[in-house]
Design an enzyme around this catalytic site. Sequence first.
Site, PDB file in Angstrom:
ATOM      1  N   CYS A  23      -0.723  -3.150   5.567  1.00 49.26           N
ATOM      2  CA  CYS A  23      -1.104  -1.835   5.038  1.00 49.26           C
ATOM      3  C   CYS A  23      -2.366  -2.015   4.195  1.00 49.26           C
ATOM      4  CB  CYS A  23       0.028  -1.308   4.159  1.00 49.26           C
ATOM      5  SG  CYS A  23       0.353  -2.441   2.783  1.00 49.26           S
ATOM      6  N   HIS A 135      13.813  -6.272  -7.820  1.00 52.90           N
ATOM      7  CA  HIS A 135      12.560  -6.320  -7.050  1.00 52.90           C
ATOM      8  C   HIS A 135      11.381  -6.294  -8.036  1.00 52.90           C
ATOM      9  CE1 HIS A 135       9.250  -5.137  -4.461  1.00 52.90           C
ATOM     10  NE2 HIS A 135       9.972  -5.615  -3.446  1.00 52.90           N
ATOM     11  N   GLU A 137       8.544  -4.899  -7.993  1.00 56.02           N
ATOM     12  CA  GLU A 137       7.951  -3.570  -8.238  1.00 56.02           C
ATOM     13  C   GLU A 137       8.793  -2.794  -9.254  1.00 56.02           C
ATOM     14  OE1 GLU A 137       6.995  -1.196  -4.730  1.00 56.02           O
ATOM     15  OE2 GLU A 137       7.093   0.631  -5.954  1.00 56.02           O
ATOM     16  N   THR A 176       8.138   2.310  -3.956  1.00 56.35           N
ATOM     17  CA  THR A 176       7.313   2.772  -2.826  1.00 56.35           C
ATOM     18  C   THR A 176       7.850   2.349  -1.456  1.00 56.35           C
ATOM     19  OG1 THR A 176       5.955   0.790  -3.050  1.00 56.35           O
ATOM     20  CG2 THR A 176       5.160   2.786  -4.157  1.00 56.35           C
ATOM     21  N   SER A 234      10.999  -9.143   1.403  1.00 58.24           N
ATOM     22  CA  SER A 234      10.088  -8.015   1.601  1.00 58.24           C
ATOM     23  C   SER A 234      10.900  -6.735   1.768  1.00 58.24           C
ATOM     24  CB  SER A 234       9.223  -8.274   2.840  1.00 58.24           C
ATOM     25  OG  SER A 234       8.580  -7.088   3.223  1.00 58.24           O
ATOM     26  N   ASN A 236      10.061  -3.558   2.228  1.00 55.88           N
ATOM     27  CA  ASN A 236       9.726  -2.639   3.329  1.00 55.88           C
ATOM     28  C   ASN A 236      10.164  -3.221   4.676  1.00 55.88           C
ATOM     29  OD1 ASN A 236       7.131  -3.362   5.082  1.00 55.88           O
ATOM     30  ND2 ASN A 236       6.887  -4.266   3.045  1.00 55.88           N
TER      31      ASN A 236
HETATM   32  O1  0CG Z   1       7.992  -4.452   0.584  1.00 58.85           O
HETATM   33  P1  0CG Z   1       7.773  -5.184  -0.675  1.00 58.85           P
HETATM   34  O2  0CG Z   1       7.528  -4.279  -1.843  1.00 58.85           O
HETATM   35  O3  0CG Z   1       8.868  -6.170  -0.992  1.00 58.85           O
HETATM   36  O4  0CG Z   1       6.421  -6.021  -0.588  1.00 58.85           O
HETATM   37  P2  0CG Z   1       5.644  -6.748   0.572  1.00 58.85           P
HETATM   38  O5  0CG Z   1       4.775  -7.757  -0.101  1.00 58.85           O
HETATM   39  O6  0CG Z   1       6.534  -7.237   1.629  1.00 58.85           O
HETATM   40  O7  0CG Z   1       4.758  -5.603   1.255  1.00 58.85           O
HETATM   41  C1  0CG Z   1       3.775  -4.873   0.757  1.00 58.85           C
HETATM   42  C2  0CG Z   1       3.469  -4.976  -0.641  1.00 58.85           C
HETATM   43  C3  0CG Z   1       3.204  -5.078  -1.792  1.00 58.85           C
HETATM   44 FE1  SF4 Z   2       1.421  -1.381   1.140  1.00 55.11          FE
HETATM   45 FE2  SF4 Z   2       3.161  -1.532  -0.884  1.00 55.11          FE
HETATM   46 FE3  SF4 Z   2       0.874  -0.196  -1.162  1.00 55.11          FE
HETATM   47 FE4  SF4 Z   2       2.746   0.747   0.437  1.00 55.11          FE
HETATM   48  S1  SF4 Z   2       2.878   0.545  -1.774  1.00 55.11           S
HETATM   49  S2  SF4 Z   2       0.542   0.704   0.873  1.00 55.11           S
HETATM   50  S3  SF4 Z   2       3.636  -1.147   1.276  1.00 55.11           S
HETATM   51  S4  SF4 Z   2       1.127  -2.415  -0.814  1.00 55.11           S
END
Ligand code: 0CG
Ligand code: SF4
Length: 319
Positions: A23, A135, A137, A176, A234, A236
């Site tokens: 992404c 997590h 985040e 997110t 991860s 997502n």
């Molecule tokens: O999906 P999460 O938040 O665990 O992270 P990942 O590093 O796999 O993907 C995008 C980001 C940040």
């Molecule tokens: Fe990528 Fe995480 Fe940003 Fe979504 S929030 S665009 S999965 S880095």
Amino acid sequence: MNAPFPTGKRPLHLLIAAPRGFCAGVDRAIEIVERALARYGAPVYVRHEIVHNRYVVDGLKAKGAIFVEDLDDVPDGVPVIFSAHGVPKSVPAAATQRGLEWLDATCPLVSKVHRQAERQIEAGRHILFIGHAGHPEVIGTFGQVPAGTMTLIETEADVAGLQVPEETELAYLTQTTLSVDDTAAIIAAIHERFPQVIAPKAEDICYATSNRQAAVKEIAPRCEMVLVIGAPNSSNSLRLVEVAERSGAQARMIQRGCEIEADWLEDVDTLGITAGASAPEALVEEVLARLRELRTVEAEEIVTARERITFKLPRQLVD
Ligand code: 0CG
Ligand code: SF4
């Protein structure tokens, strides 16, 4: 007697999901590490995996990045980068106090949730934060607001069990990278129990997370199995496995092509392939090469959305 397939390999139809893989936030985070290495020279320290993918991390290690979990493990006098998942406010504050040069690779869509959290607290509200305990985040977002002003909600049962003083004004926000469907159910439960709750202006689940889930919903009902390229930490990517399973396919998460065993595919004529937002296209190619060793592959890409979003780099890294 003629062999059923002259090559000796049974055909395997592949449905390759698009969008898949990197992404805009992941692209940006990796570029920040690469540019920092070019600008400052090795070593550059990175707090936490820059994105949750070992292949990416190992590639950056080979170029001179050093990954640590704690700012205390960063020596004085070297630059440090914070991962795409975001950090509590205390982390850049501590880095500044130590006089470290730091760069923030937090995805702008995560930073947007951080700012919303601050605003809700300024407005005197208590935040219900929908996310997964532990997590990074979630830890980073909790670290934007004073302790005790945000409550983690992981399930609908958590909503039912909430004890909230009568006069408390509530707002909710989300991680997110959640399941679009599970989150919708939790949000419905919040609205039902707390009709006055303040919703975010726009969805916090990011475009990449929801697009990858929608693409899997499209392919999985046509597949006996879906392979999700991604890492077990991860969020997502884990959600993509769940989406495939709920659509009636078997689903497996893999990190590398060599993990694929011939017997996984015994009852599979149509196989779905997708990749989490932190998994590079090189790993998709590796998986396809492994499948070609095992079967006669015909591949079809199923495109459910086009992504054109990009994010600006931090000012310090732009010439
Ligand atoms: O999906 P999460 O938040 O665990 O992270 P990942 O590093 O796999 O993907 C995008 C980001 C940040
Ligand atoms: Fe990528 Fe995480 Fe940003 Fe979504 S929030 S665009 S999965 S880095």
